[in-house]
Design an enzyme around this catalytic site. Sequence first.
Site, PDB file in Angstrom:
ATOM      1  N   GLU A  57       0.822  -1.213   0.000  1.00 22.53           N
ATOM      2  CA  GLU A  57       0.000   0.000   0.000  1.00 22.53           C
ATOM      3  C   GLU A  57       0.853   1.258   0.000  1.00 22.53           C
ATOM      4  OE1 GLU A  57      -3.542   2.116   2.628  1.00 22.53           O
ATOM      5  OE2 GLU A  57      -3.263  -0.048   2.710  1.00 22.53           O
ATOM      6  N   LYS A 115      -7.755  -0.003  11.169  1.00 19.49           N
ATOM      7  CA  LYS A 115      -7.095  -0.478   9.954  1.00 19.49           C
ATOM      8  C   LYS A 115      -5.837   0.347   9.709  1.00 19.49           C
ATOM      9  CE  LYS A 115      -6.437  -0.793   5.265  1.00 19.49           C
ATOM     10  NZ  LYS A 115      -5.678   0.102   4.348  1.00 19.49           N
ATOM     11  N   ASP A 123       3.658 -14.022  12.334  1.00 22.52           N
ATOM     12  CA  ASP A 123       2.322 -14.417  11.903  1.00 22.52           C
ATOM     13  C   ASP A 123       1.383 -13.211  11.908  1.00 22.52           C
ATOM     14  OD1 ASP A 123      -0.209 -15.500  11.550  1.00 22.52           O
ATOM     15  OD2 ASP A 123       0.179 -17.253  12.793  1.00 22.52           O
ATOM     16  N   HIS A 166      -2.216  10.448   0.074  1.00 22.15           N
ATOM     17  CA  HIS A 166      -2.251   9.045  -0.336  1.00 22.15           C
ATOM     18  C   HIS A 166      -2.220   8.918  -1.855  1.00 22.15           C
ATOM     19  CE1 HIS A 166      -3.206   4.775   0.000  1.00 22.15           C
ATOM     20  NE2 HIS A 166      -4.072   4.954  -0.972  1.00 22.15           N
TER      21      HIS A 166
END
Length: 456
Positions: free
Chosen positions: A115, A293, A309, A408
Amino acid sequence: MGYIRSRSVEGNTGSADALSIADGRRYEEEETVTVNSRIPGFKDSSVQQRRDLVAERTGLDANIIAALDPIHGLGVEQADHMIENVIGIMGIPVGIATNFTVDGLDYLVPMATEEPSVVAAASNAARMARQHGGFHTSNSGSVMQAQIQLLDAPDPEAARLRLLEARDEIIDLANAQDPTLVKFGGGASDLTVRVLPTRTGTHVIAHLVVDVRDAMGANAVNTMAEAIAPRLADIAGGRSLLRILTNKADHRIVRVRAVFDKDLLGGGEVVNNIVHASAMAEADPYRAATHNKGIMNGITAAVLASGNDTRAVEAGCHSHAVGADGRYTALSHFEKNADGHLSGTLEVPMAVGLVGGATKVHPVAQAAVKILGVSTATELAAIIVAVGLAQNLGACRALAAEGIQRGHMSLHARTVAATAGATSSELDLVVRRLIDDRSIRVEHAEKVLAELRSGN
């Protein structure tokens, strides 16, 4: 400013105890390395220049950094030993987050993510925190739990008490499965038991509490659970079913705090807006999901780079976001302190390790751990959670100051331009046009690229 810290010599990337658990050896020799995570102009350097800077700042041999090149990294033969039915490898970009000071030490932090803006936002937020000492952490230890599900106990409440009466016997039985872990200060330390009403009847749930030291802990905890399950079933007068760790690692909490400079953030109004945005995330689960998030953008990227993990960590964090009232809420909080600066805090479970798993098999993960120079799983966890807070701050600042799209999408424009086929010499020109035209789409990038190549 730079900090002096001890880094193990080449080949020793874990703590002495961790390596003793892993291979029975103890390393004594250490070297002193000065690490300065502040690298102005790092983003404007070429890939090779960045590699050289990382090697220089960490004192690592260039051959270690070379593992980050796909040519020298994970090969198909190695991958075939890691999972089943291997047919290939999917690459994920690995970037370096700069400017991080965590508990008085500087770190260059490898982050694996696809991202745009994540690495840049974390680095920028860490720069803002450096003015006030960086990130400060604390933790509740390296403790995980196994759950053993017991069914068909005729007297569940009495079974619970019988199991607790046998606590010492059960702990001894569990520790007999991993004497090396016990030797280095870990092992099972407690047994708790719950009576759980379910739609299929009343279950008795035993929790084995285990200090896993520098491991993530799944293998050690699951082995102990398997070993003690028959004895627990016998005492309860029923049968055992599930015997596995829980990823709700609420005995393995890491807490981080930082102060972000109000002037670097853009002034008092930006600080106030971030506080308002944080308050909404605390009150509204719809906003909290996106807010969290943003935290996981940083945490997952750092966890993945270290070979740990990601699914276990994500499950633990999101379960922790559900409070005692059953409502999903923000994991982080932002407040304005007495001096008008922004105070940020984050508290999450962080089950990561340096022993076993992909961390010891994947060459890129091994290189990432060496770049970090961490000596314990606790240190690794502290850095990862600091990255989560930094990334969260970066996203909140973008929303509060300029809207998420401006920052972004400027980075996203590079991905779009590359997708359209722009070469390295054409990339900046195409990106500039996409931003100026406010049309960051592949079809528009293809049009711009065609015009550029035709001389129009």
